[in-house]
Design a protein around this motif. Structure first.
Motif, mmCIF file in Angstrom:
data_model
loop_
_atom_site.group_PDB
_atom_site.id
_atom_site.type_symbol
_atom_site.label_atom_id
_atom_site.label_comp_id
_atom_site.label_asym_id
_atom_site.label_seq_id
_atom_site.Cartn_x
_atom_site.Cartn_y
_atom_site.Cartn_z
ATOM 1 N N GLY A 21 45.516 46.337 35.103
ATOM 2 C CA GLY A 21 44.477 47.331 35.340
ATOM 3 C C GLY A 21 44.822 48.188 36.533
ATOM 4 N N ARG A 22 44.090 49.284 36.661
ATOM 5 C CA ARG A 22 44.310 50.171 37.798
ATOM 6 C C ARG A 22 42.994 50.308 38.565
ATOM 7 N N LEU A 79 30.289 45.418 48.859
ATOM 8 C CA LEU A 79 30.285 44.368 47.845
ATOM 9 C C LEU A 79 31.491 43.453 47.946
ATOM 10 N N ARG A 80 32.471 43.849 48.774
ATOM 11 C CA ARG A 80 33.760 43.158 48.846
ATOM 12 C C ARG A 80 34.328 43.010 47.442
ATOM 13 N N ALA A 81 34.414 44.121 46.740
ATOM 14 C CA ALA A 81 34.870 44.113 45.359
ATOM 15 C C ALA A 81 35.535 45.434 45.023
ATOM 16 N N ALA A 82 36.308 45.411 43.954
ATOM 17 C CA ALA A 82 36.962 46.622 43.456
ATOM 18 C C ALA A 82 36.591 46.808 41.997
ATOM 19 N N PHE A 83 36.681 48.042 41.530
ATOM 20 C CA PHE A 83 36.432 48.373 40.135
ATOM 21 C C PHE A 83 37.767 48.719 39.495
ATOM 22 N N VAL A 84 38.014 48.130 38.330
ATOM 23 C CA VAL A 84 39.344 48.197 37.727
ATOM 24 C C VAL A 84 39.263 48.703 36.294
ATOM 25 N N ASP A 85 40.039 49.735 36.002
ATOM 26 C CA ASP A 85 40.147 50.264 34.645
ATOM 27 C C ASP A 85 41.176 49.439 33.893
ATOM 28 N N LEU A 86 40.753 48.826 32.781
ATOM 29 C CA LEU A 86 41.636 47.978 31.988
ATOM 30 C C LEU A 86 42.256 48.711 30.808
ATOM 31 N N GLY A 87 41.894 49.983 30.620
ATOM 32 C CA GLY A 87 42.367 50.718 29.457
ATOM 33 C C GLY A 87 41.571 50.325 28.224
ATOM 34 N N GLY A 88 41.682 51.120 27.178
ATOM 35 C CA GLY A 88 41.015 50.790 25.921
ATOM 36 C C GLY A 88 39.550 51.146 25.870
ATOM 37 N N GLY A 89 39.039 51.861 26.856
ATOM 38 C CA GLY A 89 37.642 52.275 26.826
ATOM 39 C C GLY A 89 36.698 51.198 27.293
ATOM 40 N N GLY A 90 35.428 51.559 27.367
ATOM 41 C CA GLY A 90 34.421 50.610 27.815
ATOM 42 C C GLY A 90 34.273 50.616 29.320
ATOM 43 N N PRO A 91 33.343 49.811 29.844
ATOM 44 C CA PRO A 91 33.089 49.796 31.279
ATOM 45 C C PRO A 91 34.269 49.234 32.067
ATOM 46 N N GLY A 111 43.951 53.263 43.020
ATOM 47 C CA GLY A 111 45.167 53.678 42.341
ATOM 48 C C GLY A 111 46.185 52.569 42.179
ATOM 49 N N GLU A 112 45.963 51.433 42.842
ATOM 50 C CA GLU A 112 46.909 50.317 42.770
ATOM 51 C C GLU A 112 46.815 49.615 41.412
ATOM 52 N N ALA A 113 47.964 49.174 40.877
ATOM 53 C CA ALA A 113 47.994 48.404 39.640
ATOM 54 C C ALA A 113 47.900 46.914 39.977
ATOM 55 N N VAL A 114 47.044 46.197 39.255
ATOM 56 C CA VAL A 114 46.860 44.762 39.481
ATOM 57 C C VAL A 114 46.861 44.033 38.143
#
Length: 343
Positions: free
Chosen positions: A47-48, A56-68, A83-86
């Motif tokens: 994810g990115r 929140l001590r949290a990050a939001f990550v785009d996993l691809g494929g649509g959806g939240p 912008g970091e990949a994880v």
């Protein structure tokens, strides 16, 4: 594993897995074909990071494929940059307005998207009931229907034990109310203890069946209860669920927390208004058509007549049942109803 049965209904559009323990439904696993594979618990993906929330001590990550986007809690001292990949693993499916919960595995390599899918229905059943061969076909379709009815119910009465159990979920918590009708001539204290033991066991089963997690508050029978005795009962009831237990209050209230993992059954099946969604109704049409085709192998062709909205969704699914199956749009049939007859 005596006393355990498992069923797999792989009707077009949705696969259902059912676990029955001692004659009662305990698990209903639903996997829809339109759900992104990257959102299934146990899936691994690259994810990115799209944003970081220090509060929140949290990050939001785009996993691809649509959806939240996914929600990635950050450990103490851990940090990521926008912008970091994880590389992450899904620990809980999306629910309500929340995206999938994630666990960081390390730096991401390669393009954003799925690395390995999470376990499918059969694999989950193998974990829940090792060595038990799943039943398929007509019996599995019926078991899935009955498990759905049980999962959507708000409680259950156990007349043989004098128990009336209510299990309801609000935005804040799951409320469990154990009511007991004492048996004349029986020791009242022993009767309360037995009612609480059975009530906790059945409440835990119903919560598993519904796919719920979060804070649980249980209103036990009686107030002058032995905390140690209640703790033993509760731990036995929720064994294997990852529960964290709080103290017993002087009002007879037990608090515990369950980790979220699955999407609640009612959220999979229902729309925002709490009614069966159009897709759920369409899949139900196709499932009933498949059931009748399996039961009646002599009739050349069976057709399901249903409401136009459902027919649009059901037609391509029914086509996968073969040339003996058909769907016909009928404005005269109410939504949620259907009629299956020989063509």
């Amino acid at each position: 594993m005596s006393g355990i049965e498992v069923f797999v209904d792989d009707s077009p559009g949705e696969v259902r897995g059912v676990v029955v323990r001692d004659g009662r439904y305990e698990r209903l696993i639903l996997q829809r074909e339109d759900e992104p594979a990257t959102h299934r618990p146990g899936a691994r993906a690259v994810g990115r990071v799209t944003g970081v929330d220090p509060a929140l001590r949290a990050a939001f990550v785009d996993l691809g494929g649509g959806g939240p986007v996914g929600f990635l809690p950050l450990s103490k001292g851990g940090s990521v940059r926008e912008g970091e990949a994880v590389e992450v693993e899904v620990t809980a499916a999306p629910r309500e307005a929340k995206g999938p919960a994630l666990r960081r595995l390390g730096p991401g390599q390669g393009p954003v998207g799925l690395i390995a899918p999470g376990p499918d229905v059969v694999e989950q059943l193998q974990t829940l009931a090792p060595g038990v061969e799943p039943v398929r076909g007509v019996e599995a379709i019926r078991a899935g229907r009955e498990a759905e009815e049980a999962a959507l119910a708000s409680g259950e009465v156990f007349s043989q034990w004098g128990l009336d159990l209510a299990v309801q979920r609000t935005r804040a918590l799951i409320a469990v109310d154990i009511d007991h009708a004492p048996t004349p001539g029986r020791d009242a204290r022993k009767g309360r203890a037995e009612a609480n033991r059975r009530g906790l066991a059945q409440a835990a089963r119903i919560i598993r069946l519904k796919g719920w997690g979060g804070l649980v508050v249980v209103d036990l029978v009686g107030t002058a209860l032995d905390p140690a005795e209640v703790a033993v009962m509760a731990k036995a009831a929720f064994d294997g669920d990852g529960a964290t237990f709080g103290p017993l209050s002087r009002f007879g209230l037990l608090q515990l927390a369950l980790p979220w993992r699955d999407r609640p059954v009612e959220e999979v099946l229902n729309d925002a208004g709490g009614r069966a969604s159009a897709l759920t109704r369409a899949i139900a049409v196709v499932r009933a058509l498949r059931h009748d085709l399996l039961c009646d192998t002599a009739t050349p062709r069976l057709v399901a007549r249903c409401a136009p909205e459902e027919a649009v969704l059901a037609t391509p699914l029914a086509a996968r049942l073969g040339p003996r199956a058909g769907v016909r749009s009928d404005p005269g049939v109410a939504a949620g109803r259907f009629v299956i007859s020989e063509d």
